[in-house]
Motif scaffolding. Structure first.
Motif, PDB file in Angstrom:
ATOM      1  N   CYS A   1       0.812  -1.214   0.000  1.00  5.66           N
ATOM      2  CA  CYS A   1       0.000   0.000   0.000  1.00  5.66           C
ATOM      3  C   CYS A   1       0.847   1.266   0.000  1.00  5.66           C
ATOM      4  O   CYS A   1       0.373   2.329  -0.374  1.00  5.66           O
ATOM      5  N   SER A   2       2.094   1.148   0.443  1.00  3.11           N
ATOM      6  CA  SER A   2       2.993   2.311   0.473  1.00  3.11           C
ATOM      7  C   SER A   2       4.144   2.165  -0.508  1.00  3.11           C
ATOM      8  O   SER A   2       5.157   2.858  -0.378  1.00  3.11           O
ATOM      9  N   ASN A   3       4.006   1.248  -1.458  1.00  3.83           N
ATOM     10  CA  ASN A   3       5.043   1.012  -2.478  1.00  3.83           C
ATOM     11  C   ASN A   3       6.418   0.754  -1.868  1.00  3.83           C
ATOM     12  O   ASN A   3       7.424   1.295  -2.327  1.00  3.83           O
ATOM     13  N   LEU A   4       6.456  -0.067  -0.826  1.00  6.72           N
ATOM     14  CA  LEU A   4       7.719  -0.417  -0.176  1.00  6.72           C
ATOM     15  C   LEU A   4       8.206  -1.756  -0.691  1.00  6.72           C
ATOM     16  O   LEU A   4       7.412  -2.666  -0.942  1.00  6.72           O
ATOM     17  N   ASP A   5       9.499  -1.893  -0.824  1.00  2.00           N
ATOM     18  CA  ASP A   5      10.115  -3.128  -1.291  1.00  2.00           C
ATOM     19  C   ASP A   5       9.915  -4.240  -0.255  1.00  2.00           C
ATOM     20  O   ASP A   5       9.794  -3.962   0.940  1.00  2.00           O
ATOM     21  N   ASN A   6       9.892  -5.488  -0.692  1.00  2.00           N
ATOM     22  CA  ASN A   6       9.713  -6.621   0.227  1.00  2.00           C
ATOM     23  C   ASN A   6      10.834  -6.763   1.240  1.00  2.00           C
ATOM     24  O   ASN A   6      10.675  -7.446   2.241  1.00  2.00           O
ATOM     25  N   SER A   7      11.971  -6.108   0.995  1.00  2.00           N
ATOM     26  CA  SER A   7      13.078  -6.181   1.953  1.00  2.00           C
ATOM     27  C   SER A   7      12.985  -5.069   3.008  1.00  2.00           C
ATOM     28  O   SER A   7      13.740  -5.065   3.976  1.00  2.00           O
ATOM     29  N   THR A   8      12.051  -4.136   2.849  1.00  2.00           N
ATOM     30  CA  THR A   8      11.898  -3.035   3.812  1.00  2.00           C
ATOM     31  C   THR A   8      11.350  -3.572   5.126  1.00  2.00           C
ATOM     32  O   THR A   8      10.331  -4.260   5.152  1.00  2.00           O
ATOM     33  N   THR A   9      12.052  -3.265   6.216  1.00  2.00           N
ATOM     34  CA  THR A   9      11.604  -3.727   7.534  1.00  2.00           C
ATOM     35  C   THR A   9      11.258  -2.571   8.462  1.00  2.00           C
ATOM     36  O   THR A   9      10.601  -2.777   9.481  1.00  2.00           O
ATOM     37  N   LEU A  10      11.702  -1.355   8.155  1.00  2.00           N
ATOM     38  CA  LEU A  10      11.407  -0.193   8.988  1.00  2.00           C
ATOM     39  C   LEU A  10      10.651   0.846   8.174  1.00  2.00           C
ATOM     40  O   LEU A  10      10.922   1.066   6.999  1.00  2.00           O
ATOM     41  N   TRP A  11       9.681   1.494   8.827  1.00  2.00           N
ATOM     42  CA  TRP A  11       8.862   2.512   8.181  1.00  2.00           C
ATOM     43  C   TRP A  11       8.426   3.513   9.232  1.00  2.00           C
ATOM     44  O   TRP A  11       8.242   3.162  10.400  1.00  2.00           O
ATOM     45  N   GLU A  12       8.312   4.793   8.862  1.00  2.00           N
ATOM     46  CA  GLU A  12       7.805   5.823   9.769  1.00  2.00           C
ATOM     47  C   GLU A  12       6.555   6.453   9.182  1.00  2.00           C
ATOM     48  O   GLU A  12       6.500   6.722   7.979  1.00  2.00           O
ATOM     49  N   CYS A  13       5.566   6.707  10.027  1.00  2.00           N
ATOM     50  CA  CYS A  13       4.342   7.377   9.580  1.00  2.00           C
ATOM     51  C   CYS A  13       4.651   8.836   9.254  1.00  2.00           C
ATOM     52  O   CYS A  13       5.703   9.356   9.622  1.00  2.00           O
ATOM     53  N   ASP A  14       3.732   9.492   8.560  1.00  2.00           N
ATOM     54  CA  ASP A  14       3.948  10.886   8.161  1.00  2.00           C
ATOM     55  C   ASP A  14       4.172  11.805   9.354  1.00  2.00           C
ATOM     56  O   ASP A  14       5.001  12.706   9.306  1.00  2.00           O
ATOM     57  N   GLY A  15       3.444  11.585  10.438  1.00  2.00           N
ATOM     58  CA  GLY A  15       3.586  12.430  11.629  1.00  2.00           C
ATOM     59  C   GLY A  15       4.976  12.343  12.236  1.00  2.00           C
ATOM     60  O   GLY A  15       5.570  13.354  12.597  1.00  2.00           O
ATOM     61  N   CYS A  16       5.519  11.149  12.334  1.00  2.00           N
ATOM     62  CA  CYS A  16       6.855  10.970  12.920  1.00  2.00           C
ATOM     63  C   CYS A  16       7.953  11.370  11.951  1.00  2.00           C
ATOM     64  O   CYS A  16       9.008  11.830  12.364  1.00  2.00           O
ATOM     65  N   ALA A  17       7.707  11.213  10.655  1.00  2.00           N
ATOM     66  CA  ALA A  17       8.709  11.577   9.653  1.00  2.00           C
ATOM     67  C   ALA A  17       8.719  13.080   9.400  1.00  2.00           C
ATOM     68  O   ALA A  17       9.594  13.584   8.713  1.00  2.00           O
ATOM     69  N   GLY A  18       7.745  13.814   9.966  1.00  2.00           N
ATOM     70  CA  GLY A  18       7.686  15.255   9.773  1.00  2.00           C
ATOM     71  C   GLY A  18       6.957  15.672   8.525  1.00  2.00           C
ATOM     72  O   GLY A  18       7.013  16.820   8.124  1.00  2.00           O
ATOM     73  N   LEU A  19       6.215  14.758   7.882  1.00  2.00           N
ATOM     74  CA  LEU A  19       5.509  15.082   6.648  1.00  2.00           C
ATOM     75  C   LEU A  19       4.080  15.524   6.897  1.00  2.00           C
ATOM     76  O   LEU A  19       3.451  16.101   6.032  1.00  2.00           O
TER      77      LEU A  19
END
Length: 130
Positions: A90-108
């Motif tokens: 749903c967020s176009n992340l690669d299958n090897s991605t293990t860490l992600w930050e939401c928009d609020g924490c990423a400052g977006l």
């Protein structure tokens, strides 16, 4: 009324030393008891993990609640707050991605919380005392 004297404090700056005596002087009644949320089940929700996709558009065929161990429908929780999650697909992340930050924490999102320069109540008390 729900906090009781134990947790009663200024809602802006969390001062207790000046705030509680001032509120008592103003005639505000503060119950002498533990907070009402202090019970056996008060914090059970904190033990539950986030279990759905919060992407604007969830593309998972099984819906927001479907979670897989690997692949595009693995649910990644925000590595900073764990309060939001997204499927990799749903967020176009690669299958090897293990860490992600939401928009609020990423400052977006709405941005980081900014200081208001202190509590107006505490500032007026310091001026009055000084």
């Amino acid at each position: 009324l729900s906090t009781g004297l134990v947790c009663f404090q200024c809602p802006l700056c969390r001062d207790r030393d000046l705030f509680v005596p001032e509120m008592l002087l103003m005639g505000i009644r503060i119950p002498t008891r533990l907070p009402t949320w202090e019970s056996a089940q008060a914090y059970t929700e904190l033990l539950e993990r986030h279990r759905h996709c919060d992407a604007g558009v969830c593309l998972c065929p099984g819906g927001r609640e479907q979670v897989e161990r690997e692949g595009p429908w693995r649910l990644l929780r925000c590595s900073s707050c764990s309060a939001e999650g997204t499927h990799r697909g749903c967020s176009n992340l690669d299958n090897s991605t293990t860490l992600w930050e939401c928009d609020g924490c990423a400052g977006l999102g709405i941005g980081k919380r900014q200081s208001t320069g202190g509590c107006p109540w505490a500032r007026s008390q310091v001026l009055a005392v000084g």
